[in-house]
Design an enzyme around this catalytic site. Structure first.
Site, PDB file in Angstrom:
ATOM      1  N   LYS A  76      30.656  88.630  49.382  1.00  0.00           N
ATOM      2  CA  LYS A  76      31.680  89.353  48.638  1.00  0.00           C
ATOM      3  C   LYS A  76      32.267  88.396  47.603  1.00  0.00           C
ATOM      4  CE  LYS A  76      35.878  92.118  49.423  1.00  0.00           C
ATOM      5  NZ  LYS A  76      36.773  92.682  50.465  1.00  0.00           N
ATOM      6  N   SER A 151      37.580  97.536  50.472  1.00  0.00           N
ATOM      7  CA  SER A 151      37.240  96.919  49.202  1.00  0.00           C
ATOM      8  C   SER A 151      35.872  96.249  49.187  1.00  0.00           C
ATOM      9  CB  SER A 151      38.315  95.877  48.843  1.00  0.00           C
ATOM     10  OG  SER A 151      38.363  94.857  49.840  1.00  0.00           O
ATOM     11  N   SER A 175      38.969  96.827  55.058  1.00  0.00           N
ATOM     12  CA  SER A 175      37.991  96.652  53.981  1.00  0.00           C
ATOM     13  C   SER A 175      36.592  96.234  54.414  1.00  0.00           C
ATOM     14  CB  SER A 175      38.511  95.652  52.949  1.00  0.00           C
ATOM     15  OG  SER A 175      39.556  96.221  52.209  1.00  0.00           O
TER      16      SER A 175
END
Length: 483
Positions: A76, A151, A175
């Site tokens: 990420k 996210s 997330s």
């Protein structure tokens, strides 16, 4: 090769069926071919990946044999990666190449993983749909007109589409778990302090925690074992031995006590998701678990408390992005104040600005007690609810999300409706307990996730329950059409 899990890749590499370099080249070609449909990557690190794959092959040739040696993953894009763009999905970090690796990146690199790139995400991890990224929205491979969740939406979409077997994510209010649920993956948010936050760019420091997204619990256990552990560089890291997560997987579920919170099955839950959750409960009963109804009375206050605490911490954390030291700087500022205002005004997106303003308001002198202190008091009550519940049960089970993946753009006009999608996940972050989402079936061709919550440092137990369920179900093996 793209259909293989981390466990299968380890066996294939050990048996010399293929090399890490061959595998990495195959996946890089697949990313180039398919990712334009999804937009899951911000940066593809082709040269770095080939270099790391060759190094992994050399280590294996020299007799090394780690389970993650040569395993391709991606991070990420809020984990700092030395010499590679780290953007947090934001314009304000344009051109920022971190001068060091985050501890998570460092540990996985030491284990021999191959980094294929950096994954798209909601800007500064603020969002539940991966629509707030400066680099564009990510699409759900199960239906590219829908969101993948957020996210960590890039991580989820890439793994679900078989562009790579696993990825890192972070979870501040759901997330990792919410995108895992919406894309048919297994994802775990560890106990707060279990995984180092050093080099993980902060959104809300008391809530953020890194973890893996993969196709099944076995792969999550493999990755989490490499990611977890004390880090002296992170003041929030907990100095407690890491369990053998792989050994925990085989434990039979006989005698496991599961709690079903009545608050998770009330108004707002899509009834079809509720049915899938109860079908999982029935399977777990067959495996020897007992089930009882419980209550988490303060859950109703979780979203208001979270949306005071998280933005308050974000307004403080994001004050460092000012156009002076790194990242985006406005053109021709007339003075220092203008530099700050315009660099931040032009550099941050709408959702980030909204949360910074909410957080600054909550921390202001006149409202601090009414909002921030009150939210922290509610947080303590939520934690107490879990402490009481875990005296009677081992695992708490419920839906991960109240709804299926929604259409891209559907909730943009009403941010609160998107905030409500985190209703079942936020409490674990406020309390600091571990949570896992696993595949539980499909409704109208869209994935449904079941969430397991455990007591502090009980990641092994959550992975064990998920793994045992995955021995008697095959939802986690289903792949989206066209990928």
């Amino acid at each position: 090769m793209h259909q293989m899990t981390l466990a299968e890749i380890a066996k294939g590499l050990e048996a010399k069926q293929f090399s890490a370099e061959e595998l990495s080249r195959a996946l890089l070609a697949r990313i180039a071919q398919l990712d334009p449909q999804l937009n899951s990557f911000i940066t593809v690190t082709e040269d770095l990946a080939i270099e790391q794959a060759k190094a992994a092959d050399a280590r294996r040739a020299a007799g090394e044999n780690g389970a993650l040696l040569g395993a391709p993953i991606a991070h990420k894009d809020l984990f700092c990666t030395n010499g590679v763009l780290t953007s947090c999905g934001s314009k304000i970090l344009t051109g920022f190449k971190a001068p060091y690796d985050a501890t998570v990146v460092e540990k996985l690199k030491a284990a021999g993983t191959v980094t294929l790139g950096k994954l798209n995400m909601d800007e500064f991890a603020m969002g539940s749909a991966n629509e707030s990224s400066h680099y564009g929205a990510v699409k759900n491979p199960w239906d590219t007109s829908r969101v993948p969740g957020g996210s960590s939406g890039g991580s989820a979409a890439a793994v679900a589409a078989r562009l790579l077997p696993a990825a890192t994510g972070t979870d501040t209010g759901g997330s990792i778990r919410q995108p895992a649920a919406l894309t048919n993956l297994t994802g775990i948010k560890p106990t707060y302090g279990r995984v180092s936050r050093w080099g993980m760019i902060a959104y809300a420091s008391s809530l953020d925690q890194g973890g893996p997204l993969a196709r099944d619990a076995f792969d999550c256990a493999l990755l989490l074992g490499a990611m977890a552990g004390f880090d002296a560089k992170d003041s929030t890291s907990v100095d407690q031995p890491v369990d053998d997560y792989l050994a925990a997987l085989a434990q039979p579920l006989a005698g496991l006590r599961i709690g079903l919170p009545k608050e998770y099955f009330g108004a707002g839950l899509d009834a079809r998701i509720g049915e899938k959750v109860m079908a999982v409960v029935e399977e777990l009963k067959k495996l020897g678990a007992t089930v009882k109804d419980i209550s988490l009375p303060n859950m109703q206050h979780a979203i208001p408390a979270y949306y005071v605490i998280a933005p308050a911490e974000a307004s403080s954390n994001l004050s460092r992005f000012d156009g002076v030291r790194f990242g985006y700087r406005c053109e021709n500022p007339v003075n220092l104040e203008d530099l700050y205002k315009r660099s931040r005004g032009e550099g941050f997106g709408a959702e980030v600005k909204r949360r910074i303003m909410v957080g600054t308001y909550a921390l202001s002198a006149g409202y601090y007690d009414a909002y921030y202190i009150k939210a922290q008091q509610i947080r303590r009550l939520i934690k107490n609810d879990f402490v009481a519940a875990f005296k009677d049960v081992d695992v708490i089970l419920g839906p991960t999300t109240p709804n299926l993946a929604w259409k891209l753009g559907e909730k943009n006009a009403d941010p609160v409706s998107a905030y409500l999608e985190d209703i079942y996940t936020i409490t674990a972050n406020l309390a600091g307990i571990p949570g896992l989402s696993m595949p539980a079936g499909f409704v109208d061709g869209l994935p449904v996730g079941v969430q397991l919550l455990g007591n502090y440092f009980q990641e092994g137990r959550l992975l064990n329950v998920a793994h045992q369920y995955q021995q008697v179900s095959d939802w986690h093996k289903q792949a989206p059409t066209g990928f």
